[in-house]
Scaffold this active site. Structure first.
Site, mmCIF file in Angstrom:
data_model
loop_
_atom_site.group_PDB
_atom_site.id
_atom_site.type_symbol
_atom_site.label_atom_id
_atom_site.label_comp_id
_atom_site.label_asym_id
_atom_site.label_seq_id
_atom_site.Cartn_x
_atom_site.Cartn_y
_atom_site.Cartn_z
ATOM 1 N N ALA A 160 -32.720 -95.894 85.904
ATOM 2 C CA ALA A 160 -33.705 -96.018 86.983
ATOM 3 C C ALA A 160 -34.514 -97.307 86.920
ATOM 4 C CB ALA A 160 -34.645 -94.812 86.934
ATOM 5 N N HIS A 192 -41.412 -98.827 88.685
ATOM 6 C CA HIS A 192 -41.386 -99.320 87.299
ATOM 7 C C HIS A 192 -41.498 -100.840 87.323
ATOM 8 C CE1 HIS A 192 -40.191 -95.405 85.873
ATOM 9 N NE2 HIS A 192 -39.118 -95.411 86.631
HETATM 10 N N1 NAD Z 1 -31.211 -92.996 82.236
HETATM 11 C C1 NAD Z 1 -32.045 -92.767 83.240
HETATM 12 O O1 NAD Z 1 -32.745 -93.668 83.726
HETATM 13 C C2 NAD Z 1 -32.129 -91.376 83.790
HETATM 14 C C3 NAD Z 1 -32.742 -91.156 85.026
HETATM 15 C C4 NAD Z 1 -32.748 -89.860 85.538
HETATM 16 C C5 NAD Z 1 -32.205 -88.817 84.808
HETATM 17 N N2 NAD Z 1 -31.652 -89.060 83.592
HETATM 18 C C6 NAD Z 1 -31.138 -87.954 82.763
HETATM 19 O O2 NAD Z 1 -29.812 -87.638 83.116
HETATM 20 C C7 NAD Z 1 -29.565 -86.254 82.836
HETATM 21 C C8 NAD Z 1 -28.960 -85.582 84.074
HETATM 22 O O3 NAD Z 1 -29.837 -85.721 85.172
HETATM 23 P P1 NAD Z 1 -29.568 -84.942 86.559
HETATM 24 O O4 NAD Z 1 -30.577 -85.423 87.533
HETATM 25 O O5 NAD Z 1 -28.122 -84.981 86.910
HETATM 26 O O6 NAD Z 1 -29.969 -83.462 86.115
HETATM 27 P P2 NAD Z 1 -29.608 -82.059 86.839
HETATM 28 O O7 NAD Z 1 -30.653 -81.115 86.379
HETATM 29 O O8 NAD Z 1 -29.409 -82.254 88.294
HETATM 30 O O9 NAD Z 1 -28.196 -81.672 86.184
HETATM 31 C C9 NAD Z 1 -28.020 -81.401 84.812
HETATM 32 C C10 NAD Z 1 -26.857 -80.417 84.686
HETATM 33 O O10 NAD Z 1 -26.498 -80.330 83.303
HETATM 34 C C11 NAD Z 1 -26.278 -78.952 82.992
HETATM 35 N N3 NAD Z 1 -26.509 -78.788 81.554
HETATM 36 C C12 NAD Z 1 -27.689 -78.729 80.884
HETATM 37 N N4 NAD Z 1 -27.460 -78.602 79.573
HETATM 38 C C13 NAD Z 1 -26.116 -78.592 79.398
HETATM 39 C C14 NAD Z 1 -25.267 -78.518 78.257
HETATM 40 N N5 NAD Z 1 -25.756 -78.384 77.027
HETATM 41 N N6 NAD Z 1 -23.937 -78.546 78.455
HETATM 42 C C15 NAD Z 1 -23.420 -78.671 79.685
HETATM 43 N N7 NAD Z 1 -24.170 -78.750 80.814
HETATM 44 C C16 NAD Z 1 -25.497 -78.720 80.658
HETATM 45 C C17 NAD Z 1 -27.259 -78.191 83.868
HETATM 46 O O11 NAD Z 1 -26.856 -76.846 84.060
HETATM 47 C C18 NAD Z 1 -27.205 -79.001 85.159
HETATM 48 O O12 NAD Z 1 -26.197 -78.537 86.045
HETATM 49 C C19 NAD Z 1 -30.917 -85.665 82.412
HETATM 50 O O13 NAD Z 1 -31.015 -85.610 81.002
HETATM 51 C C20 NAD Z 1 -31.914 -86.667 82.948
HETATM 52 O O14 NAD Z 1 -33.119 -86.688 82.188
HETATM 53 C C21 NAD Z 1 -31.576 -90.315 83.092
#
Ligand code: NAD
Length: 273
Positions: free
Chosen positions: A126, A224
């Site tokens: 992000a 940011h």
């Molecule tokens: N790098 C970045 O800048 C950034 C930005 C936003 C989000 N993220 C991260 O990316 C990840 C995914 O984000 P998202 O918006 O797609 O989230 P989301 O909540 O839409 O989807 C996450 C999915 O993972 C599944 N899940 C959770 N734990 C699990 C496990 N142990 N095994 C398998 N599946 C599992 C959940 O059921 C859900 O369907 C999060 O950790 C979020 O914090 C990173």
């Protein structure tokens, strides 16, 4: 030896980011085979598959998926990173982590992966400016500061503020609610964790990276501002994020960044640092 386009991709986490990556493969935008997906909530897998027109990835558990795929993308949650990382090392698989906060907590596994020649990728996510930070780090990187500005409602339920007796609903003017290190920020503000973690890993580490968080009732985006100073000079990179259409808590740029990173891994033309 595999041809690049024959790499088998596995997605762990079928939420907003996982679905957007799967759709990019299904559209033909990424030259990989979408082999399998995994989610602790099977309904999320079925929802993801319902959005695909040409591809039908298998539903596998985490270990089987990692064993079967050449490249694994984690887009699940921070708590899943350690297990996924250990399995990727066990089966010698390259891995992309979206949950950057989990990588920051497992830097010892990064070293293990290095010794086994496993590639570990963390997309910019992000925040923009990682390319400049990466280059600056090579010589004389001196200071990295992140200033995050969000509407007060984005901080509802944040324990750090509750402990300090700050109610986000009562913030009516621009208010600095945190000023400290990235390490303290990722503990106090879990929703901010990935950007601060990515910058810490890319730059001068979580204790030297400064983070300021501002609750601003006059903004509607998550903003940011990255300020980097070093022997090269100084730059300021500002990102004003819109939310993902599939998850209001995730910035849309994160999915786009992950998609383009995977494209870079499997394609021969690499632009940018
Ligand atoms: N790098 C970045 O800048 C950034 C930005 C936003 C989000 N993220 C991260 O990316 C990840 C995914 O984000 P998202 O918006 O797609 O989230 P989301 O909540 O839409 O989807 C996450 C999915 O993972 C599944 N899940 C959770 N734990 C699990 C496990 N142990 N095994 C398998 N599946 C599992 C959940 O059921 C859900 O369907 C999060 O950790 C979020 O914090 C990173």
């Amino acid at each position: 030896m595999l041809f690049r386009r024959e790499k088998k991709l596995g997605i762990i986490g079928c939420g907003a980011i996982g679905t957007e990556i799967a759709c990019a493969v299904d559209n033909g935008d990424i030259n990989v085979i979408l082999e399998a997906c995994c989610d602790t909530d099977k309904s999320k897998y079925h929802l993801l598959v319902s959005k695909l027109k040409k591809t039908k990835p298998a539903l596998l558990d985490m270990e089987k998926l990692i064993k079967k795929c050449d490249l694994v993308v984690e887009c699940a949650q921070k708590a899943a990173v350690t297990d996924i990382f250990k399995l990727a090392i066990k089966y010698n698989r390259d891995i992309v982590f979206l949950s950057a906060g989990g990588v920051l907590e497992n830097m010892d596994l990064v070293e293990q992966a290095r010794s086994k020649l496993i590639n570990v990728y963390v997309p910019s996510g992000a925040v923009v400016g990682i390319d400049g930070l990466d280059a600056a780090k090579y010589r004389g990187l001196k200071q990295v500061t992140l200033i995050t500005r969000k509407p007060p409602k984005a901080f509802k339920g944040v324990k750090y503020l509750e402990d300090k007796g700050i109610n986000p609903d009562e913030i009516v003017t621009e208010t600095v609610i945190f000023d400290g290190t990235a390490r303290e920020a990722v503990i106090g503000f879990p929703a901010n964790i990935n950007v601060a973690a990515t910058l810490s890993i890319a730059g001068i580490g979580p204790d030297a990276t400064r983070v300021k968080i501002i609750a601003d009732p006059f903004v509607s985006t998550n903003k940011h501002e990255l300020i980097v100073e070093g022997d090269f000079g100084r730059f300021r990179a500002i990102t004003e994020n819109f939310p993902s259409p599939n998850n209001p808590k995730t910035s849309y740029l994160t999915s786009l960044s992950a998609i383009v990173l995977i494209k870079k891994i499997v394609e021969p033309l690499h632009i940018g640092t």
